[in-house]
Design an enzyme around this catalytic site. Structure first.
Site, PDB file in Angstrom:
ATOM      1  CG  ASP A  18      -1.906  -1.241   1.388  1.00 18.36           C
ATOM      2  OD1 ASP A  18      -2.281  -1.849   0.581  1.00 18.36           O
ATOM      3  OD2 ASP A  18      -1.617  -1.757   2.492  1.00 18.36           O
ATOM      4  CD  GLU A 183      -9.895  -2.993  -0.945  1.00 19.74           C
ATOM      5  OE1 GLU A 183     -10.911  -2.928  -0.264  1.00 19.74           O
ATOM      6  OE2 GLU A 183      -9.129  -3.662  -1.236  1.00 19.74           O
TER       7      GLU A 183
HETATM    8  C1  6LW Z   1      -5.689  -2.205   2.509  1.00 20.08           C
HETATM    9  C2  6LW Z   1      -6.589  -2.281   1.490  1.00 20.08           C
HETATM   10  C3  6LW Z   1      -6.723  -3.887   1.087  1.00 20.08           C
HETATM   11  O1  6LW Z   1      -6.142  -1.396   3.591  1.00 20.08           O
HETATM   12  O2  6LW Z   1      -5.871  -4.307   1.945  1.00 20.08           O
HETATM   13  O3  6LW Z   1      -7.527  -5.981   0.046  1.00 20.08           O
HETATM   14  C4  6LW Z   1      -5.462  -3.798   3.012  1.00 20.08           C
HETATM   15  N1  6LW Z   1      -7.614  -4.514   0.323  1.00 20.08           N
HETATM   16  O4  6LW Z   1      -6.700  -1.677   0.470  1.00 20.08           O
HETATM   17  C5  6LW Z   1      -4.567  -3.882   3.582  1.00 20.08           C
HETATM   18  O5  6LW Z   1      -3.289  -3.749   2.841  1.00 20.08           O
END
Ligand code: 6LW
Length: 486
Positions: A18, A183
């Site tokens: 991330d 997301e």
């Molecule tokens: C992150 C989100 C995700 O916050 O994984 O699968 C999480 N999605 O974007 C952890 O890295």
């Protein structure tokens, strides 16, 4: 200096997902998620985008990062790093303190210290972005989420970043191109447009980057006709699961992006062991849309090795050292060793596909992906045991009496390529893990173990391998540790 292409070589390797990036003058800063590990949110600096040095961690106090249940892959998830009016802002979610909402900390020096946390309690969910509109109003855009239904949608709200108060009702913005789990939003004002970039498709095989643009931050958004603008789904590329990107502009006006990916190895379905790592891509603009050029940069090969000597008394902790629970301050450094209390672990990320690490200690030294999946060397007087823990079940696989003087026992864990065939119908793990002990001048190999049982595909979760020092039932004394990537 040797160099390799950015599409196959991480800029920050080993369990640093991330990535979020910002630039101030000629300096770039990058932060990554860190989950249960404390201090949290490693922060890196670069002046060329391709070589990065860790200069600290953002979340260094238990007020900023409330421990909560401290479960694997809990804690601090994805965040956003920005700079505005002389101040760095980092916004993230602590899923182990979920009802506290989004957390904002600020610093004038990104190496720290960072401020006390400000909580945006009216914004419950994950993956917050922080941005300012043309009037200077602070906007948080995040993925609404709860533990009953999972992901809901993406909302935006104006806030006062000094107090965390909402300045109005939140409202939905773009909801993605239609894949599940829209997301990781990041909002940018570039030229005449406001761009919203998402991670979609989940952080595994379908992971993708998508983008939309609008005349105003709140919309209405039009999706890019070329979405997804980055994905490696349905490919045999060496780096897959690519997604969760963040854009940055160079001082010369060019654009680049950082994103996460994994490097699986071994027989089908492939096993990744270093967690999700951070990569760099060039960005071109075509018809007002960003286009990933993942092979634009050459990444110099750097030496990831380190040698830590705790025999000299108390010294400051290098920012690489983390604990999955508790606080580094519980580890006494005053007595010629790092004394890790029973029930605690002192950890450092593994950053390479092949490597070796040696520790001089009494107590336990292990490679783990979580406490239920580890390969361990236990040193007790002159007795050294090799222990395999898979799915929480532990088994002693070898036991050895060290010859000669035993006040200073050294053990070694290394990762080497698998000797098994990968295809067809292969039985290769991603690597093999060797556990060894030093007898005088020679090393005695105690075990050669299949690395797949210390992989994300077996253990699940969002993290990667760490080397951990510490034992459930007694204190561990660590005198030295060396790590060499190969
Ligand atoms: C992150 C989100 C995700 O916050 O994984 O699968 C999480 N999605 O974007 C952890 O890295």
């Amino acid at each position: 200096m040797a160099s390799t292409n950015a599409s196959v070589t991480p800029i920050v390797s080993g369990f640093h997902p991330d990535p979020t990036i910002c630039r101030v003058g000629g300096d770039y800063y990058l932060a990554t998620s860190s989950f249960e590990y404390f201090p949290g949110v490693p922060l890196f600096h670069s002046t060329d985008l391709v070589t990065w040095t860790q200069i600290g961690n953002v979340m260094t106090t238990r007020e900023q990062f409330v421990e909560g249940a401290a479960r694997p892959s809990g804690g601090l998830w994805a965040g956003t790093l920005r700079h505005r009016d002389g101040l760095f802002y980092y916004i993230t979610t602590n899923v182990s303190d979920f009802d506290a909402g989004q957390i904002i900390v600020t610093a004038s020096d990104p190496a720290g210290p960072w401020s006390e946390p400000v909580h945006v309690r009216g914004a419950i969910g994950i993956d917050p972005d922080i941005c300012w509109d043309d009037d200077g109003v602070c906007l948080v855009t995040w993925h609404r989420f709860n533990w009953k239904v999972g992901g809901i949608d993406v909302h935006q709200v104006a806030i006062d970043p000094a107090t965390g108060e909402l300045l109005g009702e939140s409202y939905p913005v773009w909801q993605g191109s239609g894949m599940p789990a829209a997301e990781g939003p990041h909002l940018y004002h570039i030229g005449d447009w406001w761009y919203l970039m998402f991670a979609e498709g989940g952080t595994e095989k379908g992971h993708s980057v998508t983008v939309a643009r609008a005349p105003r931050p709140e919309g209405p958004y039009e999706g890019c006709p070329a979405n997804p603008i980055l994905t490696r789904r349905s490919t045999f590329a060496p780096v897959v699961h690519t997604g969760h990107a963040d854009l940055v502009q160079t001082p010369e006006g060019d654009w680049a992006a950082v994103y996460l990916g994994v490097r699986p190895a071994g027989s089908t379905p492939g096993y990744h062991v270093l967690g999700r790592e951070s990569f760099l891509s060039g960005i071109d603009w075509v018809d007002g849309w960003p286009v990933f050029v993942t092979d634009r940069y050459e990444i110099p090969t750097t030496d990831p090795g380190f040698a830590e000597d705790f025999t000299g008394g108390a010294a400051a902790w290098h920012p690489r050292w983390v604990v999955p629970a508790g606080d580094l301050s519980e580890i006494d450094l005053s007595d010629g060793a790092a004394r890790v209390p029973a029930g605690r672990a002192l950890c450092v990320r593994v950053t390479d596909l092949t490597w070796e690490a040696e520790a001089e200690l009494s107590g336990s030294f292990e490679l783990r992906i979580d406490a239920r999946h580890s390969y361990r060397l236990e040193v007790e007087g002159d007795r050294v045991r090799a222990v395999r823990t898979v799915g929480g079940f532990s088994q002693i696989v070898a036991s050895h009496e060290v010859a000669g003087a035993t006040e200073r026992v050294s053990v070694r864990i290394s990762a080497v390529p698998s000797q098994e065939r990968t295809v067809p119908l292969g039985d290769a793990g991603p690597d093999e893990i060797l556990l060894a002990v030093r007898d005088g001048d020679a090393w005695t190999e105690l075990a050669r173990l299949d690395g797949r049982y210390v992989s994300t595909e077996v253990a699940s979760g969002f993290t990667g391998r760490v080397l951990a020092v510490g034992d459930a039932s007694s204190d561990t004394l660590l005198r030295t540790m060396t790590y060499r990537g190969r």
